[in-house]
Every structure is written in structure tokens, then in C-alpha cells.
Scaffold this active site. Structure first.
Site, PDB file in Angstrom:
ATOM      1  N   ILE A 176       0.856  -1.192  -0.162  1.00 56.10           N
ATOM      2  CA  ILE A 176      -0.041  -0.019   0.165  1.00 56.10           C
ATOM      3  C   ILE A 176       0.962   1.278   0.079  1.00 56.10           C
ATOM      4  O   ILE A 176       0.671   2.304  -0.786  1.00 56.10           O
ATOM      5  CB  ILE A 176      -0.919   0.017   1.236  1.00 56.10           C
ATOM      6  CG1 ILE A 176      -2.054  -1.213   1.045  1.00 56.10           C
ATOM      7  CG2 ILE A 176      -1.731   1.411   1.298  1.00 56.10           C
ATOM      8  CD1 ILE A 176      -2.882  -1.604   2.240  1.00 56.10           C
ATOM      9  N   ASP A 195      10.501   2.628   7.403  1.00 61.70           N
ATOM     10  CA  ASP A 195      10.377   1.251   7.412  1.00 61.70           C
ATOM     11  C   ASP A 195      11.656   0.485   7.469  1.00 61.70           C
ATOM     12  O   ASP A 195      12.429   0.678   6.570  1.00 61.70           O
ATOM     13  CB  ASP A 195       9.585   0.756   5.977  1.00 61.70           C
ATOM     14  CG  ASP A 195       9.093  -0.819   6.387  1.00 61.70           C
ATOM     15  OD1 ASP A 195       9.752  -1.351   6.744  1.00 61.70           O
ATOM     16  OD2 ASP A 195       7.956  -0.626   5.301  1.00 61.70           O
ATOM     17  N   CYS A 247      -5.237   4.863   7.446  1.00 60.95           N
ATOM     18  CA  CYS A 247      -5.759   3.833   6.730  1.00 60.95           C
ATOM     19  C   CYS A 247      -5.155   2.423   7.144  1.00 60.95           C
ATOM     20  O   CYS A 247      -5.431   1.671   6.394  1.00 60.95           O
ATOM     21  CB  CYS A 247      -6.152   4.245   5.416  1.00 60.95           C
ATOM     22  SG  CYS A 247      -6.931   5.595   5.185  1.00 60.95           S
ATOM     23  N   ARG A 249      -3.985   0.508  10.891  1.00 62.43           N
ATOM     24  CA  ARG A 249      -4.600   0.029  11.927  1.00 62.43           C
ATOM     25  C   ARG A 249      -4.560   0.966  13.138  1.00 62.43           C
ATOM     26  O   ARG A 249      -3.667   1.733  13.424  1.00 62.43           O
ATOM     27  CB  ARG A 249      -3.387  -1.265  12.423  1.00 62.43           C
ATOM     28  CG  ARG A 249      -3.702  -2.363  11.588  1.00 62.43           C
ATOM     29  CD  ARG A 249      -4.953  -2.989  11.454  1.00 62.43           C
ATOM     30  NE  ARG A 249      -5.154  -4.076  10.605  1.00 62.43           N
ATOM     31  CZ  ARG A 249      -6.254  -4.989  10.298  1.00 62.43           C
ATOM     32  NH1 ARG A 249      -7.220  -4.603  10.787  1.00 62.43           N
ATOM     33  NH2 ARG A 249      -6.126  -5.697   9.411  1.00 62.43           N
ATOM     34  N   GLU A 278     -13.930  -0.597  17.583  1.00 58.84           N
ATOM     35  CA  GLU A 278     -15.023  -0.459  16.250  1.00 58.84           C
ATOM     36  C   GLU A 278     -15.911  -1.313  16.412  1.00 58.84           C
ATOM     37  O   GLU A 278     -15.686  -2.704  16.902  1.00 58.84           O
ATOM     38  CB  GLU A 278     -14.032  -1.002  15.082  1.00 58.84           C
ATOM     39  CG  GLU A 278     -12.750  -0.220  14.829  1.00 58.84           C
ATOM     40  CD  GLU A 278     -12.271  -0.401  13.525  1.00 58.84           C
ATOM     41  OE1 GLU A 278     -12.663  -1.316  12.947  1.00 58.84           O
ATOM     42  OE2 GLU A 278     -10.992   0.134  12.972  1.00 58.84           O
ATOM     43  N   HIS A 297     -13.777   2.296   8.451  1.00 59.37           N
ATOM     44  CA  HIS A 297     -12.770   0.916   8.279  1.00 59.37           C
ATOM     45  C   HIS A 297     -13.239   0.384   6.975  1.00 59.37           C
ATOM     46  O   HIS A 297     -13.368  -0.776   6.831  1.00 59.37           O
ATOM     47  CB  HIS A 297     -13.013   0.056   9.406  1.00 59.37           C
ATOM     48  CG  HIS A 297     -11.817  -1.124   9.484  1.00 59.37           C
ATOM     49  ND1 HIS A 297     -11.124  -1.511  10.339  1.00 59.37           N
ATOM     50  CD2 HIS A 297     -10.790  -1.242   8.301  1.00 59.37           C
ATOM     51  CE1 HIS A 297     -10.081  -2.203  10.207  1.00 59.37           C
ATOM     52  NE2 HIS A 297      -9.835  -2.108   8.758  1.00 59.37           N
ATOM     53  N   GLY A 300     -10.267  -0.475   2.274  1.00 58.72           N
ATOM     54  CA  GLY A 300      -9.886  -1.458   1.282  1.00 58.72           C
ATOM     55  C   GLY A 300     -11.255  -1.930   0.442  1.00 58.72           C
ATOM     56  O   GLY A 300     -11.052  -2.838  -0.213  1.00 58.72           O
ATOM     57  N   ALA A 301     -12.502  -1.099   0.431  1.00 61.22           N
ATOM     58  CA  ALA A 301     -13.544  -1.712   0.025  1.00 61.22           C
ATOM     59  C   ALA A 301     -13.913  -1.137  -1.337  1.00 61.22           C
ATOM     60  O   ALA A 301     -14.004   0.030  -1.870  1.00 61.22           O
ATOM     61  CB  ALA A 301     -14.809  -1.167   0.797  1.00 61.22           C
TER      62      ALA A 301
END
Length: 332
Positions: A176, A195, A247, A249, A278, A297, A300-301
Site C-alpha cells: 500500500i 520502514d 488507513c 490499524r 470498532e 474501516h 479497502g472496500a
């Protein structure tokens, strides 16, 4: 071979069944069980997280079943103990958090998952959230819909920065984060990355990223090492007037500290798709904190996410049928 397709109202049974029939035509006897998500929120079931509470229904549906393909079904020790014929459990999501991997391995059940299924959708949603928070699109729309034309939004002290020429820090640089970086480069932004598991140009330590970035977007996985990685000190290190997007966790961020930073005006805005609890409980500060944009949440939809998820797990079922090594296997 008998297969249970345990889809829901997003990764639907028909998508999973169609993908299976394409990959293993004539090889499968398909049973179906429809789970209630997202009409009913997922939660902790037994010892697993983010699952639909359908242990009893799943146990009944798994009788005589060798392969289960699902998104939200709970693979608990109880389910495993009651399903001696099960050999393959395919989770059509980016991580099999709803499966007890240790118990599955002990029972001789392989667990696979669908990495990257929602990378494009989440990256696009991240960019949309970043722009919406910076241009205050939800707030201005709500005012106009309520019949209020607010010229003060145009005042210099009330407007946000542009992406072009700004520095954007990405915390996490997996599938992502890489896509978000490519999109941002198209806007003319300068991208920094934190990272510890990658070596790319622009990689810096977290404190430097926070200090230099006008925009920060979180894309790290939730692990014991990353839990609460952005708290009061980290938010204070960001430049005044900056924007934070999450977006990834909810566990990555101290949300009380976020609310404090927004209340004080230190942050210009923030956009959150994930939360520590949630659904968000009534009375939460998140519901009244200014300049905070929220979505439930669903980064990713997309229709493509559901179709990709079905295709990825069906491909591993086909490998299982052919006796080939599984590609996306999570169990030892």
C-alpha cells in the site's frame, strides 16, 4: 472434493464460487454459508480476532468438508476440533487474523490468505482522505448542505497546504505504501519513508520523518513493536499545521493524543479509517474533536478488492488440488 464457501456481503459467495469453478472446474462440490459481516461488525471470537461470531453454524457447515474458503469465518480450536475432515482453510483477506494458526498447524490444516488484495483500494482511499482533510471537503459540504455559506474558510489562516512541493512521510512501505508514494509523486510531492524492513531512497528514521513532513500517512502493520508508535511526543514533533492520515490499524496511534493535537490546533487536520475500538463507542472524543474526518474501516472496500480476494484464494485451492506448494500459506 467438498468445499465450503463461507462468504459475506462483501466477498460474496458467488464471487468465491465463480472463482473456484474457473480455477478447478468439475473438481469441487460446493456448499455455501453466508456470514453477516459487514451488516454485523466483526469482533473477537474465542481466541481469534476480527471474525464473525458463527462458530456453531460453521461447525455444522464444515461436516465432511475438506476445504473452506472464507473472509470472516472464525477458525478457532473449537472449530478445528469439530472438523476432522478439514485440510485447507483459505482466508480471502490480507492477513489471517481470524485463524488460530498454531492450532491449525497442530491439526494438519493449512491456512492461506490473500496478500495485496486491497492495496489499490486502500492507497486510493488514503489519498482521498489526505485531500479531504487538507481541503476540509466534508466540513464545507456539511455547511452548504445546511444552508450556510462560510466565507471564512477562504481566509489565509484557515486554508490548508498543497501537496505539490510538500514533504509527505509514509510510515510503512509495503504494497500500500508503495502505491501511495507513486500517486504522491504524480502530485509533485517529496516522499520520505520510514520502514526498517526496506532500503529505498528517501528512507529516514521516524523522528526525522515526523520533523520534516507536512503530511504523514500510516501504513505499518500492527505488531508489538508498532503498537502506539505515534503518541504525544511524535505528534508534537510534526510541524504545526500538518495533517495525519491513518488507513492502516488503530493500534498504531494514541487517539487521545491525536484529539489533543487537533483540539490545540497543532494539527491542521486528520483523517482516520481505523480506530482503537470498532464501532466507535458513544461518547468517544473522536465524535466531537474538530477537523477530524472519519470513515468506518472501509479503505479497502472496492468491487475489485472482492474479486481479487476471491481469485487469490481460488488459485491456492487449485494448487492444493494439483498437489502443488501453496503460495500464500500462513501456517508453518
Amino acid at each position: 472434493m467438498r468445499v465450503l464457501v463461507a462468504g459475506d456481503h462483501f466477498v460474496q459467495n458467488r464471487l468465491l464460487a465463480d472463482a473456484l469453478r474457473r480455477e478447478v472446474p468439475g473438481e469441487v462440490d460446493i456448499r455455501e454459508l453466508t456470514l453477516p459481516w459487514p451488516v454485523e461488525p466483526f469482533g473477537r471470537v474465542g481466541e481469534v480476532d476480527e471474525a464473525s461470531d458463527v462458530e456453531d453454524e460453521l461447525i455444522e457447515a464444515l461436516r465432511g468438508v475438506e476445504v473452506c474458503v472464507t473472509q470472516m469465518a472464525p477458525l478457532t480450536k473449537r472449530v478445528l476440533d469439530a472438523s476432522p475432515d478439514l485440510r485447507l482453510f483459505c482466508v480471502s483477506r490480507g492477513g489471517p487474523v481470524n485463524a488460530n494458526l498454531e492450532a491449525a498447524a497442530q491439526a494438519g490444516v493449512a491456512v492461506t490468505y490473500a496478500p495485496g488484495r486491497n492495496a489499490v483500494a486502500t492507497a486510493e482511499h488514503t489519498l482521498a482522505m489526505l485531500l479531504a482533510a487538507t481541503r476540509r471537503i466534508p466540513q464545507t459540504h456539511a455547511d452548504l448542505a445546511g444552508g450556510v455559506w462560510r466565507g471564512d474558510y477562504y481566509m489565509y489562516d484557515n486554508v490548508g497546504p498543497e501537496l505539490e512541493g510538500s514533504t509527505v512521510g509514509l510510515v510503512g512501505y509495503g504494497a500500500i505504501g508503495r502505491r501511495v508514494a507513486r500517486m504522491l509523486e504524480g502530485f509533485g510531492a517529496d516522499v520520505l519513508v520510514h520502514d526498517p524492513y526496506v532500503d529505498v531512497p528517501g528512507r529516514v528514521e521516524l523522528d526525522e520523518l515526523l520533523r520534516r513532513s507536512r503530511f504523514v500517512s500510516l501504513h505499518a502493520r500492527a505488531t508489538p513493536e508498532t503498537a502506539g508508535m505515534i503518541g504525544t511526543a511524535e505528534l508534537a514533533a510534526m510541524p504545526r499545521g500538518s495533517v495525519l492520515v491513518n488507513c492502516a490499524r488503530g493500534a498504531l496511534l494514541d487517539y487521545d493524543a491525536l484529539c489533543d493535537a487537533l483540539d490545540s490546533g497543532h494539527l491542521f487536520g486528520a483523517a482516520m479509517d481505523v480506530f482503537p475500538e470498532e464501532p466507535i463507542p458513544p461518547g468517544s472524543r473522536l465524535l466531537t474533536t474538530p477537523n477530524l474526518i472519519m470513515t468506518p474501516h472501509l479503505a479497502g472496500a472496492s468491487k475489485e478488492t472482492a474479486m481479487k480476494a476471491a481469485a487469490i484464494v481460488a488459485a491456492d485451492v487449485a494448487r492444493y488440488v494439483r498437489g502443488e506448494p501453496l503460495v500464500h500459506v500462513a501456517t508453518p
